[in-house]
Motif scaffolding. Structure first.
Motif, mmCIF file in Angstrom:
data_model
loop_
_atom_site.group_PDB
_atom_site.id
_atom_site.type_symbol
_atom_site.label_atom_id
_atom_site.label_comp_id
_atom_site.label_asym_id
_atom_site.label_seq_id
_atom_site.Cartn_x
_atom_site.Cartn_y
_atom_site.Cartn_z
ATOM 1 N N LEU A 24 62.504 -58.873 1.409
ATOM 2 C CA LEU A 24 62.461 -58.576 -0.012
ATOM 3 C C LEU A 24 63.821 -58.151 -0.547
ATOM 4 O O LEU A 24 64.201 -58.511 -1.663
ATOM 5 C CB LEU A 24 61.414 -57.497 -0.283
ATOM 6 C CG LEU A 24 61.001 -57.265 -1.719
ATOM 7 C CD1 LEU A 24 60.467 -58.548 -2.329
ATOM 8 C CD2 LEU A 24 59.961 -56.171 -1.792
ATOM 9 N N ALA A 25 64.574 -57.399 0.248
ATOM 10 C CA ALA A 25 65.901 -56.963 -0.191
ATOM 11 C C ALA A 25 66.824 -58.162 -0.395
ATOM 12 O O ALA A 25 67.587 -58.212 -1.368
ATOM 13 C CB ALA A 25 66.502 -55.999 0.822
ATOM 14 N N PHE A 26 66.763 -59.143 0.498
ATOM 15 C CA PHE A 26 67.569 -60.357 0.351
ATOM 16 C C PHE A 26 67.237 -61.075 -0.947
ATOM 17 O O PHE A 26 68.126 -61.491 -1.694
ATOM 18 C CB PHE A 26 67.332 -61.283 1.546
ATOM 19 C CG PHE A 26 67.973 -62.628 1.402
ATOM 20 C CD1 PHE A 26 69.307 -62.805 1.702
ATOM 21 C CD2 PHE A 26 67.243 -63.720 0.953
ATOM 22 C CE1 PHE A 26 69.906 -64.051 1.560
ATOM 23 C CE2 PHE A 26 67.831 -64.961 0.812
ATOM 24 C CZ PHE A 26 69.170 -65.127 1.109
ATOM 25 N N VAL A 27 65.955 -61.212 -1.225
ATOM 26 C CA VAL A 27 65.527 -61.898 -2.444
ATOM 27 C C VAL A 27 66.063 -61.179 -3.671
ATOM 28 O O VAL A 27 66.594 -61.803 -4.587
ATOM 29 C CB VAL A 27 63.986 -62.014 -2.489
ATOM 30 C CG1 VAL A 27 63.510 -62.497 -3.839
ATOM 31 C CG2 VAL A 27 63.502 -62.937 -1.380
ATOM 32 N N PHE A 28 65.969 -59.852 -3.678
ATOM 33 C CA PHE A 28 66.437 -59.122 -4.842
ATOM 34 C C PHE A 28 67.954 -59.115 -4.965
ATOM 35 O O PHE A 28 68.482 -59.197 -6.070
ATOM 36 C CB PHE A 28 65.889 -57.690 -4.855
ATOM 37 C CG PHE A 28 64.594 -57.610 -5.593
ATOM 38 C CD1 PHE A 28 64.570 -57.461 -6.957
ATOM 39 C CD2 PHE A 28 63.403 -57.729 -4.915
ATOM 40 C CE1 PHE A 28 63.384 -57.420 -7.650
ATOM 41 C CE2 PHE A 28 62.202 -57.685 -5.595
ATOM 42 C CZ PHE A 28 62.192 -57.537 -6.964
ATOM 43 N N VAL A 29 68.663 -59.046 -3.870
ATOM 44 C CA VAL A 29 70.124 -59.035 -3.956
ATOM 45 C C VAL A 29 70.651 -60.367 -4.458
ATOM 46 O O VAL A 29 71.552 -60.416 -5.291
ATOM 47 C CB VAL A 29 70.746 -58.682 -2.588
ATOM 48 C CG1 VAL A 29 72.234 -58.983 -2.553
ATOM 49 C CG2 VAL A 29 70.513 -57.221 -2.273
ATOM 50 N N PHE A 30 70.078 -61.475 -3.996
ATOM 51 C CA PHE A 30 70.607 -62.788 -4.352
ATOM 52 C C PHE A 30 69.940 -63.410 -5.574
ATOM 53 O O PHE A 30 70.612 -63.982 -6.422
ATOM 54 C CB PHE A 30 70.500 -63.749 -3.165
ATOM 55 C CG PHE A 30 71.575 -63.535 -2.159
ATOM 56 C CD1 PHE A 30 72.812 -64.137 -2.317
ATOM 57 C CD2 PHE A 30 71.384 -62.710 -1.070
ATOM 58 C CE1 PHE A 30 73.825 -63.927 -1.411
ATOM 59 C CE2 PHE A 30 72.384 -62.494 -0.157
ATOM 60 C CZ PHE A 30 73.608 -63.104 -0.327
ATOM 61 N N PHE A 31 68.624 -63.336 -5.678
ATOM 62 C CA PHE A 31 67.932 -64.106 -6.708
ATOM 63 C C PHE A 31 67.547 -63.312 -7.949
ATOM 64 O O PHE A 31 67.426 -63.885 -9.021
ATOM 65 C CB PHE A 31 66.699 -64.797 -6.110
ATOM 66 C CG PHE A 31 67.062 -65.759 -5.030
ATOM 67 C CD1 PHE A 31 67.883 -66.839 -5.304
ATOM 68 C CD2 PHE A 31 66.610 -65.576 -3.745
ATOM 69 C CE1 PHE A 31 68.246 -67.730 -4.305
ATOM 70 C CE2 PHE A 31 66.963 -66.467 -2.743
ATOM 71 C CZ PHE A 31 67.786 -67.541 -3.028
ATOM 72 N N PHE A 32 67.346 -62.016 -7.827
ATOM 73 C CA PHE A 32 67.015 -61.208 -8.993
ATOM 74 C C PHE A 32 68.130 -61.248 -10.042
ATOM 75 O O PHE A 32 67.834 -61.403 -11.233
ATOM 76 C CB PHE A 32 66.689 -59.772 -8.573
ATOM 77 C CG PHE A 32 66.122 -58.928 -9.679
ATOM 78 C CD1 PHE A 32 64.911 -59.254 -10.276
ATOM 79 C CD2 PHE A 32 66.794 -57.806 -10.121
ATOM 80 C CE1 PHE A 32 64.390 -58.478 -11.288
ATOM 81 C CE2 PHE A 32 66.277 -57.024 -11.132
ATOM 82 C CZ PHE A 32 65.070 -57.354 -11.717
ATOM 83 N N PRO A 33 69.420 -61.145 -9.654
ATOM 84 C CA PRO A 33 70.469 -61.275 -10.678
ATOM 85 C C PRO A 33 70.446 -62.628 -11.382
ATOM 86 O O PRO A 33 70.705 -62.703 -12.590
ATOM 87 C CB PRO A 33 71.776 -61.102 -9.908
ATOM 88 C CG PRO A 33 71.409 -60.379 -8.689
ATOM 89 C CD PRO A 33 70.000 -60.777 -8.371
ATOM 90 N N LEU A 34 70.132 -63.683 -10.650
ATOM 91 C CA LEU A 34 70.051 -65.002 -11.288
ATOM 92 C C LEU A 34 68.927 -65.046 -12.318
ATOM 93 O O LEU A 34 69.087 -65.634 -13.394
ATOM 94 C CB LEU A 34 69.846 -66.089 -10.235
ATOM 95 C CG LEU A 34 71.043 -66.375 -9.344
ATOM 96 C CD1 LEU A 34 70.671 -67.394 -8.279
ATOM 97 C CD2 LEU A 34 72.221 -66.849 -10.158
ATOM 98 N N LEU A 35 67.814 -64.415 -12.010
ATOM 99 C CA LEU A 35 66.715 -64.349 -12.964
ATOM 100 C C LEU A 35 67.121 -63.533 -14.190
ATOM 101 O O LEU A 35 66.869 -63.925 -15.324
ATOM 102 C CB LEU A 35 65.474 -63.741 -12.299
ATOM 103 C CG LEU A 35 64.240 -63.577 -13.169
ATOM 104 C CD1 LEU A 35 63.740 -64.939 -13.648
ATOM 105 C CD2 LEU A 35 63.162 -62.839 -12.419
ATOM 106 N N VAL A 36 67.765 -62.406 -13.957
ATOM 107 C CA VAL A 36 68.247 -61.565 -15.068
ATOM 108 C C VAL A 36 69.208 -62.355 -15.940
ATOM 109 O O VAL A 36 69.082 -62.374 -17.172
ATOM 110 C CB VAL A 36 68.918 -60.287 -14.537
ATOM 111 C CG1 VAL A 36 69.616 -59.533 -15.656
ATOM 112 C CG2 VAL A 36 67.914 -59.386 -13.838
ATOM 113 N N LEU A 37 70.152 -63.026 -15.319
ATOM 114 C CA LEU A 37 71.157 -63.768 -16.079
ATOM 115 C C LEU A 37 70.552 -64.964 -16.806
ATOM 116 O O LEU A 37 70.957 -65.295 -17.918
ATOM 117 C CB LEU A 37 72.294 -64.204 -15.159
ATOM 118 C CG LEU A 37 73.068 -63.054 -14.507
ATOM 119 C CD1 LEU A 37 74.171 -63.598 -13.610
ATOM 120 C CD2 LEU A 37 73.623 -62.093 -15.526
#
Length: 174
Positions: A24-37
């Motif tokens: 879950l940490a990997f997903v949030f570090v890499f993909f959560f910013p892309l979703l935010v952006l």
């Protein structure tokens, strides 16, 4: 004696080592910013480019108020989904620590997401077109999430090399 093949000294399967461990940490570090952006890159620049912003600002509303409202709605959507999603994963995985640990995790997610939201709002306030905003934010993501950690890793491993895994195997044998 020797430990069985499934013991702590057993080496991982090469395909498992190649695929790595996704958490879950990997997903949030890499993909959560892309979703935010993706949700925030054209906060007001799209209206500015189309000329709609002038019409909206002719009403008694200021640009910072408009941008803050749009950002608040997007942040509520993102953090609500993050809370529900991580809570579901947390419950399904049977993770230890209970609600307190999940709340700590959620605080970290909100701070991390808040950084990316603030960056998106800052870039949007400085550029004229949503395309430029998207390119600048993609470059920021690439630099901050991929390049900088890779450079830090290379520098750290060159200054302090990690011993080979095979050096530990004979040390564990009797």
């Amino acid at each position: 004696g020797r430990e069985p093949m499934g013991g702590a000294a057993a080496l991982d399967h090469p395909l498992k080592l190649l695929a790595g461990h996704v958490d879950l940490a990997f997903v949030f570090v890499f993909f959560f910013p892309l979703l935010v952006l993706a949700l925030t890159f054209g906060l007001t620049s799209a209206e500015r480019e189309s000329g709609l912003l002038r019409m909206v600002l002719s009403h008694p509303i200021r640009l910072p108020t408009l941008a803050a409202g749009k950002l608040t709605v997007r942040a509520a959507l993102l953090f609500g989904c993050a809370a529900i999603g991580t809570g579901a994963v947390w419950l399904a995985s049977g993770a230890e620590g209970g609600v307190g640990r999940w709340a700590l995790w959620l605080h970290v997610v909100v701070l991390y997401g808040g950084f990316w939201l603030a960056l998106a709002a800052f870039v949007d306030s400085r550029v004229r077109t949503p395309v430029t905003a998207g390119l600048v934010l993609a470059a920021c993501w690439l630099g901050l999430v991929v390049v900088v950690p890779a450079v830090v890793n290379v520098v750290a491993t060159s200054l302090y090399p990690v011993p080979a895994r095979m050096d530990y195997v004979p040390a564990r044998r009797p």
